[in-house]
Scaffold this motif. Structure first.
Motif, PDB file in Angstrom:
ATOM      1  N   ASP A   1       0.854  -1.186   0.000  1.00 32.31           N
ATOM      2  CA  ASP A   1       0.000   0.000   0.000  1.00 32.31           C
ATOM      3  C   ASP A   1       0.885   1.230   0.000  1.00 32.31           C
ATOM      4  O   ASP A   1       2.019   1.186   0.453  1.00 32.31           O
ATOM      5  CB  ASP A   1      -0.893   0.030   1.253  1.00 32.31           C
ATOM      6  N   SER A   2       0.351   2.338  -0.478  1.00 31.54           N
ATOM      7  CA  SER A   2       1.166   3.552  -0.533  1.00 31.54           C
ATOM      8  C   SER A   2       1.017   4.389   0.736  1.00 31.54           C
ATOM      9  O   SER A   2       1.162   5.596   0.709  1.00 31.54           O
ATOM     10  CB  SER A   2       0.794   4.377  -1.765  1.00 31.54           C
ATOM     11  N   LEU A   3       0.711   3.734   1.839  1.00 26.83           N
ATOM     12  CA  LEU A   3       0.622   4.439   3.104  1.00 26.83           C
ATOM     13  C   LEU A   3       2.004   4.864   3.572  1.00 26.83           C
ATOM     14  O   LEU A   3       2.995   4.205   3.304  1.00 26.83           O
ATOM     15  CB  LEU A   3       0.009   3.532   4.183  1.00 26.83           C
ATOM     16  N   GLY A   4       2.027   5.952   4.290  1.00 29.40           N
ATOM     17  CA  GLY A   4       3.280   6.422   4.851  1.00 29.40           C
ATOM     18  C   GLY A   4       3.128   6.684   6.328  1.00 29.40           C
ATOM     19  O   GLY A   4       2.019   6.739   6.858  1.00 29.40           O
ATOM     20  N   GLN A   5       4.235   6.847   6.984  1.00 28.54           N
ATOM     21  CA  GLN A   5       4.263   7.071   8.417  1.00 28.54           C
ATOM     22  C   GLN A   5       5.169   8.267   8.694  1.00 28.54           C
ATOM     23  O   GLN A   5       6.267   8.361   8.153  1.00 28.54           O
ATOM     24  CB  GLN A   5       4.803   5.821   9.120  1.00 28.54           C
ATOM     25  N   ILE A   6       4.702   9.168   9.522  1.00 29.87           N
ATOM     26  CA  ILE A   6       5.527  10.264  10.024  1.00 29.87           C
ATOM     27  C   ILE A   6       5.515  10.146  11.536  1.00 29.87           C
ATOM     28  O   ILE A   6       4.454  10.049  12.140  1.00 29.87           O
ATOM     29  CB  ILE A   6       4.965  11.644   9.601  1.00 29.87           C
ATOM     30  N   THR A   7       6.695  10.105  12.119  1.00 27.93           N
ATOM     31  CA  THR A   7       6.761   9.949  13.564  1.00 27.93           C
ATOM     32  C   THR A   7       7.965  10.690  14.127  1.00 27.93           C
ATOM     33  O   THR A   7       8.924  10.966  13.408  1.00 27.93           O
ATOM     34  CB  THR A   7       6.812   8.457  13.954  1.00 27.93           C
ATOM     35  N   LYS A   8       7.893  10.985  15.391  1.00 27.06           N
ATOM     36  CA  LYS A   8       9.010  11.620  16.083  1.00 27.06           C
ATOM     37  C   LYS A   8       9.904  10.508  16.626  1.00 27.06           C
ATOM     38  O   LYS A   8       9.429   9.581  17.281  1.00 27.06           O
ATOM     39  CB  LYS A   8       8.487  12.473  17.236  1.00 27.06           C
ATOM     40  N   PHE A   9      11.165  10.599  16.321  1.00 28.05           N
ATOM     41  CA  PHE A   9      12.143   9.600  16.748  1.00 28.05           C
ATOM     42  C   PHE A   9      13.023  10.271  17.807  1.00 28.05           C
ATOM     43  O   PHE A   9      13.921  11.045  17.509  1.00 28.05           O
ATOM     44  CB  PHE A   9      12.964   9.156  15.545  1.00 28.05           C
ATOM     45  N   GLU A  10      12.725   9.937  19.049  1.00 27.23           N
ATOM     46  CA  GLU A  10      13.385  10.582  20.183  1.00 27.23           C
ATOM     47  C   GLU A  10      14.877  10.258  20.227  1.00 27.23           C
ATOM     48  O   GLU A  10      15.302   9.185  19.796  1.00 27.23           O
ATOM     49  CB  GLU A  10      12.733  10.137  21.496  1.00 27.23           C
ATOM     50  N   LYS A  11      15.646  11.179  20.778  1.00 23.73           N
ATOM     51  CA  LYS A  11      17.081  10.975  20.919  1.00 23.73           C
ATOM     52  C   LYS A  11      17.355   9.773  21.822  1.00 23.73           C
ATOM     53  O   LYS A  11      16.588   9.484  22.742  1.00 23.73           O
ATOM     54  CB  LYS A  11      17.756  12.227  21.463  1.00 23.73           C
ATOM     55  N   LYS A  12      18.440   9.074  21.513  1.00 22.30           N
ATOM     56  CA  LYS A  12      18.889   7.926  22.307  1.00 22.30           C
ATOM     57  C   LYS A  12      17.764   6.916  22.547  1.00 22.30           C
ATOM     58  O   LYS A  12      17.623   6.368  23.632  1.00 22.30           O
ATOM     59  CB  LYS A  12      19.458   8.376  23.656  1.00 22.30           C
ATOM     60  N   SER A  13      16.939   6.683  21.512  1.00 19.64           N
ATOM     61  CA  SER A  13      15.813   5.759  21.676  1.00 19.64           C
ATOM     62  C   SER A  13      15.815   4.724  20.553  1.00 19.64           C
ATOM     63  O   SER A  13      16.662   4.743  19.658  1.00 19.64           O
ATOM     64  CB  SER A  13      14.488   6.523  21.687  1.00 19.64           C
ATOM     65  N   THR A  14      14.839   3.823  20.617  1.00 17.70           N
ATOM     66  CA  THR A  14      14.690   2.758  19.634  1.00 17.70           C
ATOM     67  C   THR A  14      13.310   2.850  18.998  1.00 17.70           C
ATOM     68  O   THR A  14      12.313   3.050  19.692  1.00 17.70           O
ATOM     69  CB  THR A  14      14.861   1.387  20.318  1.00 17.70           C
ATOM     70  N   TYR A  15      13.263   2.703  17.685  1.00 16.58           N
ATOM     71  CA  TYR A  15      12.009   2.724  16.929  1.00 16.58           C
ATOM     72  C   TYR A  15      11.733   1.304  16.457  1.00 16.58           C
ATOM     73  O   TYR A  15      12.502   0.723  15.694  1.00 16.58           O
ATOM     74  CB  TYR A  15      12.129   3.687  15.753  1.00 16.58           C
ATOM     75  N   ALA A  16      10.641   0.743  16.938  1.00 16.65           N
ATOM     76  CA  ALA A  16      10.244  -0.617  16.577  1.00 16.65           C
ATOM     77  C   ALA A  16       8.987  -0.524  15.707  1.00 16.65           C
ATOM     78  O   ALA A  16       7.870  -0.545  16.215  1.00 16.65           O
ATOM     79  CB  ALA A  16       9.989  -1.446  17.825  1.00 16.65           C
ATOM     80  N   PHE A  17       9.180  -0.415  14.397  1.00 20.39           N
ATOM     81  CA  PHE A  17       8.058  -0.263  13.473  1.00 20.39           C
ATOM     82  C   PHE A  17       7.089  -1.445  13.560  1.00 20.39           C
ATOM     83  O   PHE A  17       5.902  -1.301  13.360  1.00 20.39           O
ATOM     84  CB  PHE A  17       8.581  -0.080  12.046  1.00 20.39           C
ATOM     85  N   TYR A  18       7.600  -2.632  13.893  1.00 25.98           N
ATOM     86  CA  TYR A  18       6.734  -3.817  13.979  1.00 25.98           C
ATOM     87  C   TYR A  18       5.707  -3.708  15.101  1.00 25.98           C
ATOM     88  O   TYR A  18       4.793  -4.516  15.192  1.00 25.98           O
ATOM     89  CB  TYR A  18       7.553  -5.105  14.105  1.00 25.98           C
ATOM     90  N   LYS A  19       5.821  -2.701  15.949  1.00 24.29           N
ATOM     91  CA  LYS A  19       4.819  -2.465  16.995  1.00 24.29           C
ATOM     92  C   LYS A  19       3.798  -1.404  16.569  1.00 24.29           C
ATOM     93  O   LYS A  19       2.904  -1.067  17.336  1.00 24.29           O
ATOM     94  CB  LYS A  19       5.502  -2.038  18.288  1.00 24.29           C
ATOM     95  N   SER A  20       3.934  -0.899  15.354  1.00 23.75           N
ATOM     96  CA  SER A  20       3.066   0.160  14.834  1.00 23.75           C
ATOM     97  C   SER A  20       1.713  -0.402  14.390  1.00 23.75           C
ATOM     98  O   SER A  20       1.594  -1.571  14.024  1.00 23.75           O
ATOM     99  CB  SER A  20       3.753   0.834  13.646  1.00 23.75           C
ATOM    100  N   ASP A  21       0.701   0.460  14.388  1.00 23.27           N
ATOM    101  CA  ASP A  21      -0.637   0.067  13.940  1.00 23.27           C
ATOM    102  C   ASP A  21      -0.700  -0.237  12.445  1.00 23.27           C
ATOM    103  O   ASP A  21      -1.556  -0.984  11.996  1.00 23.27           O
ATOM    104  CB  ASP A  21      -1.658   1.174  14.249  1.00 23.27           C
ATOM    105  N   ILE A  22       0.183   0.371  11.648  1.00 25.24           N
ATOM    106  CA  ILE A  22       0.115   0.173  10.198  1.00 25.24           C
ATOM    107  C   ILE A  22       1.094  -0.889   9.699  1.00 25.24           C
ATOM    108  O   ILE A  22       1.186  -1.150   8.512  1.00 25.24           O
ATOM    109  CB  ILE A  22       0.339   1.494   9.430  1.00 25.24           C
ATOM    110  N   TYR A  23       1.811  -1.516  10.591  1.00 25.82           N
ATOM    111  CA  TYR A  23       2.789  -2.544  10.229  1.00 25.82           C
ATOM    112  C   TYR A  23       2.101  -3.706   9.520  1.00 25.82           C
ATOM    113  O   TYR A  23       1.038  -4.162   9.933  1.00 25.82           O
ATOM    114  CB  TYR A  23       3.475  -3.040  11.500  1.00 25.82           C
ATOM    115  N   GLN A  24       2.686  -4.175   8.430  1.00 28.43           N
ATOM    116  CA  GLN A  24       2.170  -5.345   7.725  1.00 28.43           C
ATOM    117  C   GLN A  24       3.197  -6.473   7.841  1.00 28.43           C
ATOM    118  O   GLN A  24       4.271  -6.407   7.241  1.00 28.43           O
ATOM    119  CB  GLN A  24       1.890  -5.019   6.256  1.00 28.43           C
TER     120      GLN A  24
END
Length: 160
Positions: A92-115
């Motif tokens: 799908d052509s969905l996109g995600q915009i998110t704030k990526f905090e300093k010294k943190s970890t982004y786990a996209f697989y925990k996102s609502d739009i993750y496939q």
């Protein structure tokens, strides 16, 4: 003497202002991919690839990406590319915009739009393989876009 103090204060203000975040340009060295594979992977069965992106910088960023954030390349022992999945995948052509905090970890697989199906590999034959993972994202900073390709170290795995 007052003139020297004013010059010193002006210089310090310039240094503090000059070293601010507005001069920082994000690059791949500020980030790391941590890839996790199942302990056992079987031929012709999907295996989940979980990837965390770590922000090692001291800055918070606005990141943008699509559902196809990660790319997977599988190679056999001879270095030949092997299809990482069977059949066709539709993104799908969905996109995600998110704030990526300093010294943190982004786990996209925990996102609502993750496939989940976009982040699985299915290898057809038993053997030893290498997985190369990259993340394609854009950081929006100071009204400029910074496209980044972050690469993980190759991971060797066995398909039973």
């Amino acid at each position: 003497m007052k003139c020297v103090k004013m010059i010193c204060i002006s210089f310090m203000v310039f240094l503090i202002y000059g070293c601010g975040m507005h001069d920082v340009e994000p690059d791949e060295s500020m980030f790391e991919l941590a890839v996790t594979l199942p302990e056992k992977i079987y031929a012709n069965q999907p295996a989940d690839v979980l990837v965390d992106i770590k922000n090692h910088s001291k800055y918070t960023w606005e990141i943008r990406h699509g559902l196809d954030l990660f790319r997977y390349e599988v190679k056999d022992q001879l270095g030949n590319s092997v299809p990482p999945f069977v059949g066709m995948r539709v993104v799908d052509s969905l996109g995600q915009i998110t704030k990526f905090e300093k010294k943190s970890t982004y786990a996209f697989y925990k996102s609502d739009i993750y496939q989940k199906n976009l982040n699985q590999i299915t290898i057809q034959h038993p053997g030893t393989y290498t997985l190369e993972v990259s993340a394609n994202l854009t950081i929006r900073h100071q009204k400029k876009n910074y496209p980044l390709i972050i690469k993980a170290d190759p991971i060797e795995f066995i398909v039973q």
